[in-house]
Design an enzyme around this catalytic site. Structure first.
Site, short mmCIF file in Angstrom:
data_model
loop_
_atom_site.label_atom_id
_atom_site.label_comp_id
_atom_site.label_asym_id
_atom_site.label_seq_id
_atom_site.Cartn_x
_atom_site.Cartn_y
_atom_site.Cartn_z
N ASP A 141 0.84 -1.21 0.00
CA ASP A 141 0.00 0.00 0.00
C ASP A 141 0.87 1.25 0.00
O ASP A 141 0.47 2.29 0.52
CB ASP A 141 -0.93 -0.02 1.22
N LYS A 144 2.65 3.36 -5.71
CA LYS A 144 2.12 2.32 -6.63
C LYS A 144 3.16 1.88 -7.65
O LYS A 144 3.16 0.73 -8.06
CB LYS A 144 0.86 2.82 -7.32
N ASP A 169 -3.26 -2.99 -2.47
CA ASP A 169 -4.32 -2.00 -2.48
C ASP A 169 -4.22 -1.15 -3.75
O ASP A 169 -3.16 -1.06 -4.38
CB ASP A 169 -4.20 -1.09 -1.25
N ASN A 170 -5.34 -0.53 -4.15
CA ASN A 170 -5.36 0.51 -5.19
C ASN A 170 -4.99 0.06 -6.59
O ASN A 170 -4.42 0.84 -7.37
CB ASN A 170 -4.44 1.68 -4.81
N GLU A 199 -11.50 4.10 -0.79
CA GLU A 199 -11.90 4.40 0.59
C GLU A 199 -12.77 5.65 0.70
O GLU A 199 -12.49 6.68 0.11
CB GLU A 199 -10.66 4.55 1.50
C1 LIG Z 1 11.38 4.82 -1.67
C2 LIG Z 1 9.94 4.78 -2.05
C3 LIG Z 1 9.37 3.36 -1.94
N1 LIG Z 1 9.57 2.82 -0.65
C4 LIG Z 1 8.85 3.15 0.46
N2 LIG Z 1 9.27 2.64 1.64
C5 LIG Z 1 8.59 2.95 2.77
N3 LIG Z 1 7.48 3.72 2.81
C6 LIG Z 1 7.05 4.23 1.64
C7 LIG Z 1 7.69 3.97 0.42
N4 LIG Z 1 7.00 4.60 -0.56
C8 LIG Z 1 5.97 5.24 0.02
N5 LIG Z 1 6.00 5.01 1.36
C9 LIG Z 1 5.03 5.48 2.34
O1 LIG Z 1 3.81 4.80 2.04
C10 LIG Z 1 2.72 5.74 2.04
C11 LIG Z 1 2.34 6.05 0.63
C12 LIG Z 1 1.23 5.55 0.11
C13 LIG Z 1 0.85 5.87 -1.30
N6 LIG Z 1 -0.57 5.65 -1.42
C14 LIG Z 1 -1.27 6.35 -2.30
O2 LIG Z 1 -0.73 7.15 -3.06
C15 LIG Z 1 -2.74 6.20 -2.29
C16 LIG Z 1 -3.49 7.16 -2.96
C17 LIG Z 1 -4.88 7.09 -2.98
C18 LIG Z 1 -5.64 8.11 -3.70
C19 LIG Z 1 -6.72 7.75 -4.51
C20 LIG Z 1 -7.45 8.72 -5.21
C21 LIG Z 1 -7.11 10.06 -5.07
F1 LIG Z 1 -7.81 11.01 -5.71
C22 LIG Z 1 -6.04 10.44 -4.26
C23 LIG Z 1 -5.32 9.47 -3.59
C24 LIG Z 1 -5.55 6.05 -2.29
C25 LIG Z 1 -4.78 5.09 -1.61
O3 LIG Z 1 -5.38 4.08 -0.92
C26 LIG Z 1 -3.39 5.15 -1.61
O4 LIG Z 1 -2.69 4.16 -0.95
C27 LIG Z 1 3.26 6.98 2.73
O5 LIG Z 1 3.14 6.84 4.12
C28 LIG Z 1 4.72 6.98 2.28
O6 LIG Z 1 5.55 7.72 3.14
MG LIG Z 2 -4.02 2.53 -0.43
#
Ligand SMILES: CCCNc1ncnc2c1ncn2[C@@H]1O[C@H](/C=C/CNC(=O)c2cc(-c3ccc(F)cc3)cc(O)c2O)[C@@H](O)[C@H]1O
Ligand SMILES: [Mg+2]
Length: 214
Positions: A141, A144, A169-170, A199
């Protein structure tokens, strides 16, 4: 300067959820996201699908990529069998700080290991750091476009075994097209799509469950 959305979400948990009661933490976040501010938690509708897969797998060792505020962390950990644990990876220190407090409020901190840092660095260290041989369940999650590289990394690190379950997810919204292509056209995975909604909205989204065949 003002508070962030995760900080306001945390306040809502601390005000409205009973300490040590994971379900009330989940309900408080869902209420906040429906009635105050939308946030990217897996939510209650997709969360029920997550619950059913976690209950079916009943993992001894589970991994979550992308903790954010800890909503799905609490959802997963509350269903783990005794002695089981969930490792959750989060590289944003502000989100990690909020998640730690949400997790503490739920009382599930003894079942959860929150590791701060990028998944690409943390995944190769999981075996030595936690003394695990393989993962029974993985919830994807985070960003993406990182689902495919991190799935490949899990394979390369020997963290998947015959029967390991990945739940992403997503896969529709925002979408993970490369991931769907990867797991659906790969003979080493048996994949199934669970249709649902983004969600707190009626926009289509869903979860992809993929079993590693070894
Ligand atoms: C080095 C980057 C890759 N490794 C990583 N290692 C550890 N943590 C990482 C991470 N990447 C991202 N994260 C963390 O995960 C989380 C990111 C999640 C990204 N999720 C989304 O973009 C998302 C976005 C939506 C969304 C859907 C529709 C919309 F209009 C707007 C947003 C819905 C969801 O359910 C989502 O999960 C943050 O906490 C970020 O800091
Ligand atoms: Mg999500």
């Amino acid at each position: 300067t003002g508070s962030s959305r995760p900080q306001r979400l945390l306040k809502a948990v601390q005000r409205n959820a009973a300490k040590g009661d994971p379900q009330s933490v989940i309900s408080a976040i869902d209420y906040f996201c429906r009635h105050s501010e939308w946030a990217m938690n897996v939510g209650d509708e997709k969360g029920s699908i997550l619950d059913s897969v976690v209950s079916e797998v009943s993992p001894t060792t589970a991994l979550e990529l992308g903790t954010y505020c800890g909503y799905s962390t609490v959802r997963i950990a509350r269903l783990l069998p005794p002695g089981a644990s969930l490792i959750t990876l989060e590289f944003n220190p502000d989100y990690a700080a909020v998640a730690r407090q949400v997790i503490a409020h739920s009382g599930l901190q003894d079942k959860i290991h929150l590791v701060e840092g990028p998944s690409g660095d943390s995944i190769p260290k999981l075996k030595e750091r936690f003394g695990i041989t393989s993962l029974d369940f993985v919830f994807l999650d985070h960003w993406k476009d990182r689902y495919v590289p991190d799935t490949k990394l899990l394979e390369e690190c020997g963290l998947l075994r015959k029967g390991s379950v990945l739940l992403a997810d997503n896969v529709i919204c925002p979408g993970a097209p490369e991931y769907l292509d990867y797991v659906r056209n790969n003979p080493r995975y048996e994949s199934r799509y669970f249709q649902s909604h983004l969600e707190y909205t009626n926009v289509e989204d869903g979860l992809e469950k993929s079993v590693f065949l070894g």
